[in-house]
Design a protein around this motif. Structure first.
Motif, mmCIF file in Angstrom:
data_model
loop_
_atom_site.group_PDB
_atom_site.id
_atom_site.type_symbol
_atom_site.label_atom_id
_atom_site.label_comp_id
_atom_site.label_asym_id
_atom_site.label_seq_id
_atom_site.Cartn_x
_atom_site.Cartn_y
_atom_site.Cartn_z
ATOM 1 N N ALA A 166 -47.910 -34.266 34.971
ATOM 2 C CA ALA A 166 -48.622 -35.529 35.206
ATOM 3 C C ALA A 166 -49.552 -35.445 36.411
ATOM 4 C CB ALA A 166 -47.628 -36.660 35.396
ATOM 5 N N LYS A 167 -49.286 -34.503 37.322
ATOM 6 C CA LYS A 167 -50.104 -34.301 38.517
ATOM 7 C C LYS A 167 -50.251 -35.577 39.350
ATOM 8 C CE LYS A 167 -52.735 -30.486 36.477
ATOM 9 N NZ LYS A 167 -54.073 -29.924 36.156
ATOM 10 N N VAL A 168 -49.166 -36.356 39.408
ATOM 11 C CA VAL A 168 -49.185 -37.578 40.217
ATOM 12 C C VAL A 168 -48.822 -37.289 41.673
ATOM 13 C CG1 VAL A 168 -48.732 -39.135 38.302
ATOM 14 C CG2 VAL A 168 -46.812 -38.071 39.499
ATOM 15 N N VAL A 169 -48.246 -36.099 41.928
ATOM 16 C CA VAL A 169 -47.922 -35.687 43.287
ATOM 17 C C VAL A 169 -48.795 -34.480 43.614
ATOM 18 C CG1 VAL A 169 -46.146 -34.787 44.835
ATOM 19 C CG2 VAL A 169 -45.556 -36.514 43.112
ATOM 20 N N LYS A 170 -49.631 -34.629 44.634
ATOM 21 C CA LYS A 170 -50.549 -33.554 44.999
ATOM 22 C C LYS A 170 -49.815 -32.385 45.627
ATOM 23 C CE LYS A 170 -54.623 -32.591 47.839
ATOM 24 N NZ LYS A 170 -55.615 -33.166 48.794
ATOM 25 N N ALA A 171 -48.905 -32.690 46.553
ATOM 26 C CA ALA A 171 -48.120 -31.651 47.221
ATOM 27 C C ALA A 171 -46.902 -32.309 47.840
ATOM 28 C CB ALA A 171 -48.949 -30.957 48.307
ATOM 29 N N GLY A 172 -45.820 -31.548 47.941
ATOM 30 C CA GLY A 172 -44.628 -32.101 48.570
ATOM 31 C C GLY A 172 -43.384 -31.330 48.211
ATOM 32 N N GLY A 173 -42.277 -31.782 48.771
ATOM 33 C CA GLY A 173 -40.985 -31.172 48.505
ATOM 34 C C GLY A 173 -39.902 -32.228 48.640
ATOM 35 N N THR A 174 -38.774 -32.009 47.978
ATOM 36 C CA THR A 174 -37.676 -32.964 48.070
ATOM 37 C C THR A 174 -36.344 -32.294 47.766
ATOM 38 O OG1 THR A 174 -36.883 -35.151 47.338
ATOM 39 C CG2 THR A 174 -37.785 -33.707 45.649
ATOM 40 N N THR A 175 -35.303 -32.791 48.395
ATOM 41 C CA THR A 175 -33.943 -32.456 47.993
ATOM 42 C C THR A 175 -33.497 -33.540 47.019
ATOM 43 O OG1 THR A 175 -32.833 -33.778 49.709
ATOM 44 C CG2 THR A 175 -33.529 -31.545 50.307
ATOM 45 N N ILE A 176 -32.411 -33.306 46.312
ATOM 46 C CA ILE A 176 -31.872 -34.337 45.426
ATOM 47 C C ILE A 176 -30.386 -34.089 45.209
ATOM 48 C CG2 ILE A 176 -32.491 -33.068 43.331
ATOM 49 C CD1 ILE A 176 -32.991 -35.850 42.013
ATOM 50 N N CYS A 177 -29.625 -35.169 45.193
ATOM 51 C CA CYS A 177 -28.204 -35.123 44.854
ATOM 52 C C CYS A 177 -27.928 -36.346 43.998
ATOM 53 C CB CYS A 177 -27.343 -35.142 46.124
ATOM 54 S SG CYS A 177 -25.559 -35.020 45.799
ATOM 55 N N TYR A 178 -27.600 -36.113 42.738
ATOM 56 C CA TYR A 178 -27.378 -37.259 41.856
ATOM 57 C C TYR A 178 -26.311 -36.933 40.828
ATOM 58 C CZ TYR A 178 -29.651 -35.547 37.547
ATOM 59 O OH TYR A 178 -29.963 -34.882 36.387
ATOM 60 N N GLY A 179 -25.778 -37.979 40.201
ATOM 61 C CA GLY A 179 -24.730 -37.774 39.223
ATOM 62 C C GLY A 179 -24.902 -38.644 38.002
ATOM 63 N N VAL A 180 -24.279 -38.207 36.909
ATOM 64 C CA VAL A 180 -24.216 -38.988 35.675
ATOM 65 C C VAL A 180 -22.750 -39.269 35.399
ATOM 66 C CG1 VAL A 180 -24.568 -38.973 33.186
ATOM 67 C CG2 VAL A 180 -26.365 -38.104 34.702
ATOM 68 N N LEU A 223 -36.985 -28.730 45.735
ATOM 69 C CA LEU A 223 -38.020 -28.643 44.718
ATOM 70 C C LEU A 223 -39.348 -28.919 45.404
ATOM 71 C CD1 LEU A 223 -36.428 -30.640 41.742
ATOM 72 C CD2 LEU A 223 -36.468 -28.161 42.100
ATOM 73 N N SER A 224 -40.398 -28.272 44.966
ATOM 74 C CA SER A 224 -41.675 -28.476 45.644
ATOM 75 C C SER A 224 -42.837 -28.345 44.662
ATOM 76 C CB SER A 224 -41.857 -27.468 46.785
ATOM 77 O OG SER A 224 -41.787 -26.136 46.302
ATOM 78 N N ILE A 225 -43.943 -28.935 45.076
ATOM 79 C CA ILE A 225 -45.219 -28.765 44.387
ATOM 80 C C ILE A 225 -46.212 -28.283 45.438
ATOM 81 C CG2 ILE A 225 -47.143 -29.958 43.277
ATOM 82 C CD1 ILE A 225 -45.156 -31.777 41.917
ATOM 83 N N ILE A 226 -46.706 -27.059 45.262
ATOM 84 C CA ILE A 226 -47.603 -26.455 46.244
ATOM 85 C C ILE A 226 -48.952 -26.194 45.580
ATOM 86 C CG2 ILE A 226 -47.885 -24.646 47.965
ATOM 87 C CD1 ILE A 226 -45.301 -26.241 48.274
ATOM 88 N N PRO A 227 -50.025 -26.826 46.050
ATOM 89 C CA PRO A 227 -51.350 -26.570 45.463
ATOM 90 C C PRO A 227 -51.719 -25.091 45.557
ATOM 91 C CG PRO A 227 -51.403 -28.480 46.911
ATOM 92 C CD PRO A 227 -50.075 -27.824 47.113
ATOM 93 N N LYS A 228 -52.507 -24.628 44.598
ATOM 94 C CA LYS A 228 -52.883 -23.213 44.534
ATOM 95 C C LYS A 228 -53.601 -22.754 45.790
ATOM 96 C CE LYS A 228 -55.221 -19.843 41.558
ATOM 97 N NZ LYS A 228 -56.007 -19.660 40.306
ATOM 98 N N ASP A 229 -54.459 -23.612 46.359
ATOM 99 C CA ASP A 229 -55.191 -23.192 47.553
ATOM 100 C C ASP A 229 -54.267 -22.987 48.744
ATOM 101 O OD1 ASP A 229 -54.698 -25.947 47.598
ATOM 102 O OD2 ASP A 229 -56.377 -26.336 48.951
ATOM 103 N N LEU A 230 -53.214 -23.808 48.852
ATOM 104 C CA LEU A 230 -52.254 -23.631 49.943
ATOM 105 C C LEU A 230 -51.421 -22.366 49.732
ATOM 106 C CD1 LEU A 230 -50.929 -27.230 50.685
ATOM 107 C CD2 LEU A 230 -52.643 -25.910 51.938
ATOM 108 N N GLN A 231 -51.067 -22.090 48.490
ATOM 109 C CA GLN A 231 -50.315 -20.867 48.208
ATOM 110 C C GLN A 231 -51.146 -19.627 48.546
ATOM 111 O OE1 GLN A 231 -48.083 -20.618 44.475
ATOM 112 N NE2 GLN A 231 -48.435 -22.788 44.118
#
Length: 349
Positions: A166-180, A223-231
């Motif tokens: 969807a490309k709604v997040v340009k760049a970033g990172g996050t941890t996550i802890c969740y349950g079902v 988890l992260s999204i890193i733009p190609k130019d930053l990589q």
């Protein structure tokens, strides 16, 4: 050091002395002493103003086949920033949370995520974007999928894939802890990636908990999204970004029982209190009676977040973060760790 050498990582490490309200002290601090201090502050905490503290309403769900009822409460306290995030868009600051039920079978999804700080330094980015978008997608996919497809790792992988497409997040990172939670069997499958946390309390003792996933001090898997130019820029400079995938997450299965209390929390909680502190807090909140029907779960959750917020701002409090910092740097530090604080609590009745 390859994984650690991130532009924001240096920002975090070099500013730890400022983010942590710490002072050097050569006197050792035992966990028992630290816990007794924690009990004092939890007991004497005064209500916070709405600017510093916000909470959502609690919910109740039936698990008729198991004979249980599930009550859920959420509370959060974003830390003060020089430039505050839009509370309408990011109510929990860089943190976010998941809380919902599927109408078809009554199963629940709940948990927390913590956006990695530093991405606001990149033009057009917010460190809160990824945690909020990811939690929203996990909840949406869970509610829309067919009964019986509640694999937490697969669900996270789908949400992560959809977010990237969807490309709604340009760049970033996050941890996550969740349950079902399977409302019929009371089985809770928990996924953890990074340093957020989940613990199961039975008779006010932490009987199950997730383990932190870190690559170094104050450096969680994410988890992260890193733009190609930053990589490409990082590669030219001999650096690498942290780029974990859903497959790196740990998965746990906890069989819940009547009167169990499950706590999901971001590191704004666990950097300031230990599970032993939470045991004492819950026991005090329920007057040592785990089946106490007079206790309002939302008020308990609000009180916990407010108490941790006070500790996080205390320059003399021997927090877990300050003790770990002392170990890493070889000098004694005291002080709470100022951060966004988010908690989701489930009570089995």
């Amino acid at each position: 050091m390859n994984f650690y050498v991130l532009y924001w990582y240096f920002l975090i490490i070099t500013s730890c002395h400022f983010m942590l309200l710490a002072s050097r002290n050569t006197a050792p601090v035992s966990r028992a002493l630290r816990s007794s201090i924690g009990r004092h502050f939890f007991a004497t905490t005064k209500p916070a103003t709405r600017r510093h503290f916000t909470s959502s309403s609690s919910s109740s769900f039936d698990g008729s086949a198991a004979g249980f009822k599930y009550n859920v409460a959420v509370a959060y306290a974003p830390k003060l920033r020089s430039e505050e995030l839009d509370p309408a868009k990011y109510p929990a600051g860089e943190d976010s949370f998941i809380h919902g039920a599927r109408q078809s079978d009554g199963n629940l999804v709940l948990g927390v995520a913590d956006g990695v700080g530093g991405w606001s330094e990149v033009k057009g980015c917010s460190s809160a974007d990824m945690s909020n978008v990811l939690c929203g997608l996990v909840s949406k996919l869970f509610k829309g999928q067919e009964v019986g497809g509640d694999n937490t790792k697969d669900l996270l992988a789908r949400a992560y894939k959809d977010m990237k497409l969807a490309k709604v997040v340009k760049a970033g990172g996050t941890t996550i802890c969740y349950g079902v939670l399977n409302s019929q069997t009371a089985n809770l499958e928990v996924l953890n990636l990074g340093d957020s946390w989940c613990g199961v309390f039975r008779d006010f003792k932490c009987v199950e908990q997730t383990k932190f996933q870190t690559l170094g001090f104050n450096t969680p898997k994410q988890l992260s999204i890193i733009p190609k130019d930053l990589q490409e820029k990082a590669a030219r400079e001999g650096r690498r970004y942290i780029t974990n995938t859903p497959s790196d997450a740990d998965v746990y299965n906890f069989q819940l029982q009547k009167n169990d209390i499950v706590v999901f929390a971001t590191d704004g909680v666990t950097d300031n209190v230990y599970p032993e502190d939470l045991e004492m807090f819950l026991k005090d909140s329920y007057d040592s009676q785990v089946d106490n029907k007079d206790v309002d779960l939302q008020k308990v959750t609000d009180s916990l977040v407010n108490g941790v917020r006070v500790l996080s701002q205390n320059p003399k409090f021997p927090s877990p973060f300050s003790q770990e910092m002392s170990r890493v740097y070889g000098q004694k530090y005291y002080g709470g760790k100022a951060d966004d604080i988010t908690v989701v609590i489930l009570k089995v009745d």
